[in-house]
Design an enzyme around this catalytic site. Structure first.
Site, mmCIF file in Angstrom:
data_model
loop_
_atom_site.group_PDB
_atom_site.id
_atom_site.type_symbol
_atom_site.label_atom_id
_atom_site.label_comp_id
_atom_site.label_asym_id
_atom_site.label_seq_id
_atom_site.Cartn_x
_atom_site.Cartn_y
_atom_site.Cartn_z
ATOM 1 N N GLY A 12 40.029 45.461 38.470
ATOM 2 C CA GLY A 12 40.751 44.195 38.547
ATOM 3 C C GLY A 12 41.815 43.999 37.496
ATOM 4 N N ASN A 14 45.028 44.563 37.686
ATOM 5 C CA ASN A 14 46.204 43.899 38.271
ATOM 6 C C ASN A 14 45.930 42.411 38.498
ATOM 7 O OD1 ASN A 14 48.595 45.727 38.944
ATOM 8 N ND2 ASN A 14 46.847 46.983 39.566
ATOM 9 N N ARG A 65 34.037 46.873 61.175
ATOM 10 C CA ARG A 65 35.188 46.303 60.458
ATOM 11 C C ARG A 65 35.497 44.890 60.923
ATOM 12 N NH1 ARG A 65 37.543 50.070 57.277
ATOM 13 N NH2 ARG A 65 37.609 52.200 58.040
ATOM 14 N N ARG A 91 39.542 48.528 51.033
ATOM 15 C CA ARG A 91 39.089 48.512 52.419
ATOM 16 C C ARG A 91 40.302 48.530 53.339
ATOM 17 N NH1 ARG A 91 34.560 50.377 52.796
ATOM 18 N NH2 ARG A 91 34.378 49.576 54.911
ATOM 19 N N HIS A 109 50.668 49.571 45.751
ATOM 20 C CA HIS A 109 50.268 50.960 45.994
ATOM 21 C C HIS A 109 50.852 51.809 44.860
ATOM 22 C CE1 HIS A 109 49.069 54.487 48.224
ATOM 23 N NE2 HIS A 109 50.256 55.007 48.005
HETATM 24 C C1 GRF Z 1 45.885 50.321 41.110
HETATM 25 O O1 GRF Z 1 46.416 51.539 40.675
HETATM 26 C C2 GRF Z 1 46.482 49.938 42.426
HETATM 27 O O2 GRF Z 1 47.793 50.357 42.598
HETATM 28 C C3 GRF Z 1 45.585 50.689 43.396
HETATM 29 O O3 GRF Z 1 44.304 50.606 42.843
HETATM 30 C C4 GRF Z 1 44.402 50.429 41.440
HETATM 31 C C5 GRF Z 1 43.658 49.168 41.120
HETATM 32 O O4 GRF Z 1 43.469 48.963 39.747
HETATM 33 N N1 GRF Z 1 45.710 50.128 44.709
HETATM 34 P P1 GRF Z 1 42.933 47.556 39.223
HETATM 35 O O5 GRF Z 1 41.617 47.275 39.943
HETATM 36 O O6 GRF Z 1 43.959 46.521 39.503
HETATM 37 O O7 GRF Z 1 42.700 47.755 37.754
#
Ligand code: GRF
Length: 209
Positions: A12, A14, A65, A91, A109
């Site tokens: 988490g 981000n 799903r 997911r 991404h």
């Molecule tokens: C990030 O590198 C994002 O781009 C990818 O998964 C990772 C998630 O990291 N989709 P976090 O959980 O936000 O630390």
């Protein structure tokens, strides 16, 4: 105040960057809830400690799903979000779910799309001899990692980089890129044109780090 719901599966970081930018920059919005498909997602503790509502919708509890996505949609809709942010949410979502949130569902991404959709992006970028790598924020469509590109951050691939060192450099760029893009969505600064290309009101949509 607009409402943001963030979906996570793990660390988490981000999500943290978005929560912190929202508070520090006084966005006209708040993170209403953080929802995970795994009860052990570390990011849930951070969110709870910040007083943000958390919920877990365990994908393993559903036979298919469609069942999972219906339960997830119910948890999201309970928060009446303006923007739904996928932040390391691992997911694959059904077309029906994606359609339900069309135009307000963002993902990040860890590659410069359209290169390297899917997994192991950093390893594949190094193996391909790429000189630049990075991250892309895009609207989510039914095709995995293919929606309209909102913003990109580019970082160098340095001699001697491993998957881990490159991943760390890209992740640091994600923490700057994603809050910027989510803020644009909150401020209605994004428009998707007839060709499916995103126009940002001020024209700025890239970070070179
Ligand atoms: C990030 O590198 C994002 O781009 C990818 O998964 C990772 C998630 O990291 N989709 P976090 O959980 O936000 O630390």
């Amino acid at each position: 105040m607009k409402r943001i719901v963030i979906l996570i599966s793990g660390r988490g970081s981000n999500m943290e960057a978005i929560v912190e930018a929202c508070a520090a920059q006084a966005w006209p919005a708040r993170v209403a809830a953080v929802i995970s498909n795994r009860a052990d997602a570390a990011g849930l503790d951070y969110a709870a400690a910040r007083g943000i509502a958390t919920a877990v919708v365990e994908h393993r509890a559903y036979a298919d799903r469609e069942g999972f996505d219906a339960a997830l949609a119910q948890a999201i809709d309970a928060q009446a979000p303006d923007v739904v942010v996928l932040a390391g949410f691992m997911r694959i979502l059904t077309p029906g779910f994606v359609q339900r949130y069309a135009g307000r569902l963002l993902n990040i991404h860890p590659s410069l799309l359209p290169a390297f959709t899917g997994l192991h992006t950093h390893r594949r970028a190094i193996e391909a001899g790429c000189k630049l790598a990075g991250a892309t924020v895009h609207y989510v469509t039914a095709e995995l990692d293919h929606g309209p590109i909102v913003a990109q951050a580019a970082v160098p691939v340095l001699p001697g980089d491993t998957e881990q060192t490159l991943a760390a450099r890209v992740l640091a760029s994600e923490h700057r890129l994603y809050p910027m893009a989510v803020r644009w969505a909150i401020e209605d600064a994004l428009q998707v044109d007839a060709n499916g290309v995103v126009r940002q009101r001020d024209g700025a949509a890239q970070l070179m780090l």
